[in-house]
Design a protein around this motif. Structure first.
Motif, PDB file in Angstrom:
ATOM      1  N   GLU A 255     -34.938 -88.075 -24.836  1.00  0.00           N
ATOM      2  CA  GLU A 255     -36.318 -88.693 -25.320  1.00  0.00           C
ATOM      3  C   GLU A 255     -37.436 -88.788 -24.363  1.00  0.00           C
ATOM      4  N   GLU A 256     -37.010 -88.828 -22.968  1.00  0.00           N
ATOM      5  CA  GLU A 256     -37.996 -88.853 -22.239  1.00  0.00           C
ATOM      6  C   GLU A 256     -38.744 -87.371 -21.926  1.00  0.00           C
ATOM      7  N   LEU A 257     -37.916 -86.321 -22.013  1.00  0.00           N
ATOM      8  CA  LEU A 257     -38.329 -84.987 -21.950  1.00  0.00           C
ATOM      9  C   LEU A 257     -39.474 -84.792 -23.023  1.00  0.00           C
ATOM     10  N   VAL A 258     -39.009 -85.343 -24.292  1.00  0.00           N
ATOM     11  CA  VAL A 258     -39.594 -85.087 -25.586  1.00  0.00           C
ATOM     12  C   VAL A 258     -41.139 -85.605 -25.376  1.00  0.00           C
ATOM     13  N   ILE A 259     -41.122 -86.839 -24.927  1.00  0.00           N
ATOM     14  CA  ILE A 259     -42.422 -87.516 -24.538  1.00  0.00           C
ATOM     15  C   ILE A 259     -43.283 -86.725 -23.677  1.00  0.00           C
ATOM     16  N   ALA A 260     -42.686 -86.449 -22.624  1.00  0.00           N
ATOM     17  CA  ALA A 260     -43.279 -85.737 -21.370  1.00  0.00           C
ATOM     18  C   ALA A 260     -43.900 -84.402 -21.773  1.00  0.00           C
ATOM     19  N   LEU A 261     -43.159 -83.675 -22.473  1.00  0.00           N
ATOM     20  CA  LEU A 261     -43.686 -82.221 -23.011  1.00  0.00           C
ATOM     21  C   LEU A 261     -44.807 -82.470 -24.194  1.00  0.00           C
ATOM     22  N   HIS A 262     -44.597 -83.351 -24.929  1.00  0.00           N
ATOM     23  CA  HIS A 262     -45.694 -83.846 -25.985  1.00  0.00           C
ATOM     24  C   HIS A 262     -47.024 -84.161 -25.241  1.00  0.00           C
ATOM     25  N   SER A 263     -46.931 -85.078 -24.218  1.00  0.00           N
ATOM     26  CA  SER A 263     -48.372 -85.349 -23.664  1.00  0.00           C
ATOM     27  C   SER A 263     -48.984 -84.163 -22.876  1.00  0.00           C
ATOM     28  N   ARG A 264     -48.011 -83.459 -22.415  1.00  0.00           N
ATOM     29  CA  ARG A 264     -48.590 -82.373 -21.653  1.00  0.00           C
ATOM     30  C   ARG A 264     -49.432 -81.266 -22.496  1.00  0.00           C
ATOM     31  N   LEU A 265     -48.824 -81.281 -23.638  1.00  0.00           N
ATOM     32  CA  LEU A 265     -49.276 -79.948 -24.743  1.00  0.00           C
ATOM     33  C   LEU A 265     -50.375 -80.681 -25.366  1.00  0.00           C
ATOM     34  N   GLU A 266     -50.339 -81.809 -25.588  1.00  0.00           N
ATOM     35  CA  GLU A 266     -51.358 -82.809 -26.520  1.00  0.00           C
ATOM     36  C   GLU A 266     -53.044 -82.164 -26.430  1.00  0.00           C
ATOM     37  N   GLU A 267     -53.466 -81.980 -25.147  1.00  0.00           N
ATOM     38  CA  GLU A 267     -54.608 -81.644 -25.036  1.00  0.00           C
ATOM     39  C   GLU A 267     -54.989 -79.946 -24.375  1.00  0.00           C
ATOM     40  N   LYS A 268     -53.741 -79.234 -24.753  1.00  0.00           N
ATOM     41  CA  LYS A 268     -53.938 -77.986 -24.610  1.00  0.00           C
ATOM     42  C   LYS A 268     -53.767 -77.000 -25.912  1.00  0.00           C
ATOM     43  N   ARG A 269     -54.321 -75.617 -25.859  1.00  0.00           N
ATOM     44  CA  ARG A 269     -53.896 -74.924 -26.826  1.00  0.00           C
ATOM     45  C   ARG A 269     -52.741 -74.032 -26.269  1.00  0.00           C
ATOM     46  N   TYR A 270     -51.834 -74.198 -26.687  1.00  0.00           N
ATOM     47  CA  TYR A 270     -50.265 -73.717 -26.213  1.00  0.00           C
ATOM     48  C   TYR A 270     -49.820 -72.501 -27.142  1.00  0.00           C
ATOM     49  N   LEU A 271     -48.835 -71.743 -26.401  1.00  0.00           N
ATOM     50  CA  LEU A 271     -47.925 -70.775 -27.123  1.00  0.00           C
ATOM     51  C   LEU A 271     -46.747 -70.751 -26.653  1.00  0.00           C
TER      52      LEU A 271
END
Length: 642
Positions: A255-271
């Protein structure tokens, strides 16, 4: 597969208990105990099926349970046949009912003895498992393939691929979808059967500089059938948050990893590329970690299952790599077989090219098969050695498989078979009956599945669902898993009319069906000797095939095509459930025309003698399916269908 066999046996016993309880006086409890014993085995067979490739003891145990389930089914069906015979009408039926009253005690004693023997053997197997330390725990989780296979199939974004052929259109389509700027986060999928080049296509586009520059961050992660959600999330985080170390993430829970990844991708255009997704559950576990992100963010994944693709993003069109043409196949084989500086112009004579083009047709445009064939031919330096491979190409593939278990063609294709739910495995193996390049009709296949009992009552939904509806669902799922190819659509343009299977998938299917004693294909030159006087086929190898398919030209090159043979096995065929006869593909239209205008005795094609058909009905009494369409015959026993 063994689990499916047991399920059919359990269903047959249920039919016996419900429909024929009046005939089971004194035997009802014994039959119920056998059903309970088989159900207990069924609970463990799912895990056993997954582990039998890794443990010979488990493999032997699965084989024994499968054969005992076959025996149980034979006992039940034989008794049901005896019961059915006393239900005739008129004087004949009355005489049979009276006769059965006197023999009923004997028949009940006989079935009781057989059932007790089967139960005792099941008990012996359970005891031997404990003695030799074989432990199976239901729900241990999937374990398709061993660790070595997983390491072999693991993909990396930077791996060099020097054999790209005919992917220009697919590359353009994929690039366009990835670089499209949309408000929503798009999930893009690459779909196709094993070995078609999905990973190659994804890797090619992923490594395009212009594509990478389009995104603020990117990550490539290998999923496959066995994967840890935590490891996947940590892997993506390490790629998209390069300034942070792996140790920082390893202490987090999912659950913590999901939140961490979500927050780091939120402001980026990612692939993010997820290579080799097998189930919708795997996607659903990972989806919460992927936010909308900046305009144009994408998740790209590869899969063998169209259902997974449509589940991920119903508004996104999957990209499917094409099969190679004959010229493209030869080009790939030439590159793989000869050194880079010695291609066809310098290192390949006309004789080599002629043989190579003929061999590569066996691969039917499947890149992985061509690459394996190229690796095999690269070790053969003389024309004579090439001719040996050409003369036994299927055998050569099997030999390669034995020495390269992770990279063999059939090994890669078999992963899709092992991933099938248990109720679809017999449906798939049933397709091994069809000759090479044969188009089979949905309306012909599904009734055969029904007659065989493959569409289980427990799988039927409530409401107006029929067995035909469920059969169509089974076929559609095999199609969605890229195990079956659609040849023709019906008049609506949506429904399926005819299908076929890729030749290499068919080869794997035939191999599995033979190993399981499920179905055997008889071809005169390999499997049987024809007796010209009695028109019978004597199998040269011992087997207990439950089904036999007899393919064209069974009387050999020197024989007449119109001669018709029936199988005559040394040990009898009391266990035979299906018998299929096929005529040559090229004769189908001719025979159809003759049938339409009145098929005459002696016309071009096969004809069945009266004594041959009589022999079939008298000796194969447990037959559920007899396929003799387009074969002339003039005798059908009155008992057929009663």
């Amino acid at each position: 597969m063994a689990e499916a066999v047991v399920s059919v046996a359990v269903q047959r016993i249920a039919d016996l208990l419900i429909q024929e309880s009046v005939f089971l006086h004194g035997m009802h409890d014994e039959v119920e105990r056998l059903q309970a014993e088989l159900k207990r085995m069924q609970c463990l067979l799912k895990e056993a099926d997954r582990r039998q490739d890794q443990d010979e003891r488990v493999r032997n145990w699965v084989t024994e349970i499968r054969d005992l389930s076959y025996d149980a089914e034979d006992v039940i069906d034989a008794f049901l046949l005896k019961v059915a015979r006393v239900r005739g009408e008129g004087v004949r039926g009355f005489i049979k009912r009276v006769s059965f009253k006197f023999t009923k005690a004997f028949h009940l004693h006989e079935i009781g003895t057989q059932i007790s023997s089967i139960r005792a053997k099941i008990g012996d197997i359970s005891t031997s498992m404990q003695t030799y330390g074989v432990k199976l725990v239901e729900g241990e989780g999937p374990s398709y393939g061993n660790e070595k296979q997983q390491r072999y199939r693991r993909s990396f974004p930077h791996a060099e691929e020097g054999f790209l052929i005919s992917l220009d259109a697919a590359i353009s389509d994929l690039k366009a979808q990835l670089m499209m700027k949309e408000e929503r986060m798009r999930v893009v999928s690459i779909v196709g059967m094993g070995g078609l080049g999905k990973m190659t296509l994804a890797r090619k586009v992923y490594n395009v500089t212009k594509v990478k520059q389009h995104f603020n961050c990117y990550s490539w992660i290998f999923i496959s059938q066995q994967f840890s959600i935590k490891d996947v999330l940590v892997g993506i985080l390490i790629n998209v948050a390069s300034s942070e170390g792996k140790s920082e993430f390893e202490g987090m829970n999912e659950e913590e990893l999901v939140i961490a990844l979500h927050s780091r991708l939120e402001e980026k255009r990612y692939l993010v590329v997820l290579d080799d997704i097998w189930t919708t559950e795997a996607l659903d576990c990972l989806k919460p970690a992927f936010p909308k992100g900046k305009k144009g963010s994408k998740v790209l994944f590869t899969t063998r299952n169209r259902i997974v693709a449509s589940h991920a993003d119903p508004w996104s069109s999957p990209v499917e790599p094409p099969f190679l043409t004959d010229d493209e196949s030869w080009e790939l084989l030439n590159r793989k077989t000869f050194p880079r500086d010695i291609h066809m112009e310098n290192g390949c004579t006309a004789e080599f090219e002629k043989l190579g083009r003929e061999m590569v047709k066996k691969c039917r445009g499947l890149p992985i098969a061509i690459v394996v064939l190229g690796g095999l031919l690269a070790t053969k330096k003389s024309l004579k050695e090439w001719e040996v491979v050409h003369g036994s190409i299927n055998t050569q593939f099997v030999k390669w498989e034995q020495h390269h278990q992770c990279g063999g063609v059939y090994g890669i294709l078999a992963l899709s078979y092992h991933d099938l739910p248990f109720h679809l495995k017999p449906c798939f193996l049933y397709l091994s009956q069809f000759p090479e390049d044969w188009e089979f009709h949905k309306r012909e296949l599904i009734p055969m599945w029904m007659a065989e009992g493959f569409i289980l009552q427990s799988s039927m939904g409530e409401g107006e669902d029929t067995m035909e509806d469920k059969g169509e669902e089974y076929l559609e799922e095999l199609i969605s898993r890229c195990m079956v190819q659609v040849s023709q659509r019906d008049h609506t343009g949506i429904g399926v009319k005819t299908c076929r299977i890729h030749d290499l998938v068919r080869g794997m299917c035939i191999s599995k069906a033979r190993t399981e004693n499920f179905l055997g294909v008889i071809q005169y030159t390999e499997d049987a000797a024809a007796n010209s006087s009695s028109f019978t086929l004597q199998l040269t190898s011992s087997n207990k095939w439950r089904r036999i398919a007899i393919h064209p030209r069974i009387t050999g090159k020197g024989g007449s095509k119109s001669k018709f043979c029936v199988p005559s096995l040394k040990n009898g065929d009391s266990h035979l459930r299906s018998l299929f006869y096929f005529i040559e593909h090229g004769m189908l239209d001719v025979v159809r025309q003759k049938l339409g205008g009145g098929f005459e005795y002696g016309s071009s094609g096969y004809y069945m003698r009266r004594q041959q058909l009589k022999f079939i009905f008298e000796n194969f009494r447990l037959l559920r399916v007899l396929k003799i369409d387009y074969i002339y015959h003039y005798y059908i026993p009155m008992e057929l269908g009663i």
